[in-house]
Write a protein that holds these residues in place. Structure first.
Motif, PDB file in Angstrom:
ATOM      1  N   UNK A  49     -26.306  12.141  15.030  1.00  0.00           N
ATOM      2  CA  UNK A  49     -27.407  11.644  15.648  1.00  0.00           C
ATOM      3  C   UNK A  49     -28.769  11.389  15.492  1.00  0.00           C
ATOM      4  N   UNK A  50     -29.641  12.701  15.395  1.00  0.00           N
ATOM      5  CA  UNK A  50     -30.888  12.958  14.459  1.00  0.00           C
ATOM      6  C   UNK A  50     -30.905  12.009  13.129  1.00  0.00           C
ATOM      7  N   UNK A  51     -30.347  12.080  12.211  1.00  0.00           N
ATOM      8  CA  UNK A  51     -30.442  11.477  11.053  1.00  0.00           C
ATOM      9  C   UNK A  51     -30.059  10.061  11.659  1.00  0.00           C
ATOM     10  N   UNK A  52     -29.384   9.014  12.427  1.00  0.00           N
ATOM     11  CA  UNK A  52     -29.645   8.178  12.993  1.00  0.00           C
ATOM     12  C   UNK A  52     -30.764   7.292  13.662  1.00  0.00           C
ATOM     13  N   UNK A  53     -31.037   8.097  13.853  1.00  0.00           N
ATOM     14  CA  UNK A  53     -31.999   7.940  15.089  1.00  0.00           C
ATOM     15  C   UNK A  53     -33.885   7.902  14.012  1.00  0.00           C
ATOM     16  N   UNK A  54     -33.608   8.752  13.255  1.00  0.00           N
ATOM     17  CA  UNK A  54     -35.020   8.613  12.529  1.00  0.00           C
ATOM     18  C   UNK A  54     -34.718   7.322  11.603  1.00  0.00           C
TER      19      UNK A  54
ATOM     20  N   UNK B 126     -23.737  -0.442   9.597  1.00  0.00           N
ATOM     21  CA  UNK B 126     -22.516  -0.519   9.520  1.00  0.00           C
ATOM     22  C   UNK B 126     -21.881   1.608   9.930  1.00  0.00           C
ATOM     23  N   UNK B 127     -23.099   2.474   9.026  1.00  0.00           N
ATOM     24  CA  UNK B 127     -22.682   3.874   9.700  1.00  0.00           C
ATOM     25  C   UNK B 127     -23.302   3.740  11.264  1.00  0.00           C
ATOM     26  N   UNK B 128     -23.926   3.135  11.302  1.00  0.00           N
ATOM     27  CA  UNK B 128     -24.098   3.178  13.331  1.00  0.00           C
ATOM     28  C   UNK B 128     -23.434   3.170  14.248  1.00  0.00           C
ATOM     29  N   UNK B 129     -22.232   2.491  13.510  1.00  0.00           N
ATOM     30  CA  UNK B 129     -21.511   1.460  14.749  1.00  0.00           C
ATOM     31  C   UNK B 129     -20.233   2.051  15.350  1.00  0.00           C
ATOM     32  N   UNK B 130     -20.049   3.806  14.061  1.00  0.00           N
ATOM     33  CA  UNK B 130     -18.588   4.401  14.640  1.00  0.00           C
ATOM     34  C   UNK B 130     -19.908   5.313  15.566  1.00  0.00           C
TER      35      UNK B 130
ATOM     36  N   UNK C 239     -20.882  11.687   8.437  1.00  0.00           N
ATOM     37  CA  UNK C 239     -22.151  12.729   8.066  1.00  0.00           C
ATOM     38  C   UNK C 239     -23.205  11.915   6.340  1.00  0.00           C
ATOM     39  N   UNK C 240     -21.597  12.156   5.849  1.00  0.00           N
ATOM     40  CA  UNK C 240     -22.453  11.758   4.585  1.00  0.00           C
ATOM     41  C   UNK C 240     -23.192  10.568   4.539  1.00  0.00           C
TER      42      UNK C 240
ATOM     43  N   UNK D 219     -24.467   8.546   7.240  1.00  0.00           N
ATOM     44  CA  UNK D 219     -25.967   8.985   7.906  1.00  0.00           C
ATOM     45  C   UNK D 219     -26.605   9.635   6.421  1.00  0.00           C
ATOM     46  N   UNK D 220     -26.310  10.359   5.780  1.00  0.00           N
ATOM     47  CA  UNK D 220     -27.653  11.379   4.423  1.00  0.00           C
ATOM     48  C   UNK D 220     -27.902  10.265   3.259  1.00  0.00           C
ATOM     49  N   UNK D 221     -27.561   9.716   3.509  1.00  0.00           N
ATOM     50  CA  UNK D 221     -27.635   8.813   2.150  1.00  0.00           C
ATOM     51  C   UNK D 221     -28.130   7.730   2.979  1.00  0.00           C
ATOM     52  N   UNK D 222     -27.925   6.366   4.187  1.00  0.00           N
ATOM     53  CA  UNK D 222     -28.519   5.720   3.986  1.00  0.00           C
ATOM     54  C   UNK D 222     -30.134   6.276   4.531  1.00  0.00           C
ATOM     55  N   UNK D 223     -30.059   7.725   5.576  1.00  0.00           N
ATOM     56  CA  UNK D 223     -31.397   8.126   5.743  1.00  0.00           C
ATOM     57  C   UNK D 223     -32.561   7.868   4.782  1.00  0.00           C
ATOM     58  N   UNK D 224     -32.126   8.486   3.219  1.00  0.00           N
ATOM     59  CA  UNK D 224     -32.982   8.744   2.042  1.00  0.00           C
ATOM     60  C   UNK D 224     -33.016   7.585   1.458  1.00  0.00           C
TER      61      UNK D 224
END
Length: 266
Positions: free
Chosen positions: A13-18, A182-186, A128-129, A131-136
């Protein structure tokens, strides 16, 4: 509820939020706010196919969303803008085809519901992986292209005179937004992903006087949306995606009302 589930939910949630709030700011600046909903709906085709044929639904959703983005970009290059008709066509087409495919197999129909409305409490290691990939990826985009995209949004002629490659940067933004969606849909659900990206940007614009403040407030609002939304979800056993977005809508209404009554007092 298991501690590991709570930790994973909070981290994703934190990764997707940012990352979502940062992408949402630029989508709003470029007047692409409906793009997120369109691609989220279109990605359901790939998700349904993944469930139907037994491969990764995340991979299917990513491929479908990228395909939808490619179609939209082709139409935009032809018409020089995202028209409401094109967005509605892609959105409705993707959603209807996913529903038709789901109706052919009961397992797909049952599983598609969690992607329509989100199931943040059941995300796995793969999510989770990603979300980390898209975050960076979003952070790198901000580092190298944020000023260029801001200039393109505010002064297209000035950006062109400085040699900024607008088409390349916009295409990169669309691809990045597609991957985040695509990552946020789940987690949030195809029906609510667009609101999850755009609401923090709207709140940030209402509270800010500069672009830097918009970014800061958007991130803050998104993290508060996700954090408070998850707390209410754990407390009252409510659907997380809908609770997070409803919390964001409430924050936006309070901000607008606060500004309105604040001006009256002055």
């Amino acid at each position: 509820m298991e501690l590991n589930v709570v930790q994973n939910s909070l981290l994703i949630a934190a990764l997707l939020a940012v990352e979502g709030s940062l992408v949402g700011v630029f989508l709003l600046l470029r007047r692409y706010s409906l793009l997120a909903d369109t691609l989220a709906h279109f990605s359901l085709i790939g998700i349904a196919m993944g469930i139907f044929f037994g491969f990764s639904s995340l991979f299917g959703g990513i491929v479908a969303a990228l395909t939808g983005a490619l179609i939209l970009e082709t139409l935009r290059q032809k018409e020089n803008a995202f028209t409401d008709a094109n967005l509605a066509l892609i959105s409705a087409g993707g959603l209807s085809l996913a529903i038709i495919l789901a109706s052919l197999k009961g397992e797909v129909w049952q599983s598609l519901g969690q992607y329509l409305f989100g199931s943040l409490l059941f995300v796995g290691k793969q999510d989770l992986i990603w979300a980390l990939f898209t975050f960076f990826g979003v952070l790198l985009f901000m580092l190298f292209f944020s000023r260029h995209l801001l200039l393109l949004s505010l002064d297209p002629a000035g950006a062109k005179s400085q040699g900024i490659k607008g088409k390349f940067i916009e295409l990169f933004l669309m691809i990045l937004a597609t991957l985040v969606i695509a990552g946020g849909i789940q987690a949030v659900g195809a029906m609510l992903t667009g609101a999850f990206l755009v609401l923090p940007a709207l709140i940030g614009i209402e509270l800010s006087r500069s672009f830097t403040e918009v970014i800061i407030w958007a991130i803050t609002a998104s993290v508060v949306m996700a954090g408070v939304g998850l707390f209410i979800t754990f407390l009252l056993n409510l659907p997380p995606g809908a609770t997070i977005v409803a919390n964001g809508v409430l924050i936006y209404i309070l901000v607008v009302l606060g500004k309105k009554f604040g001006r009256r007092r002055i």
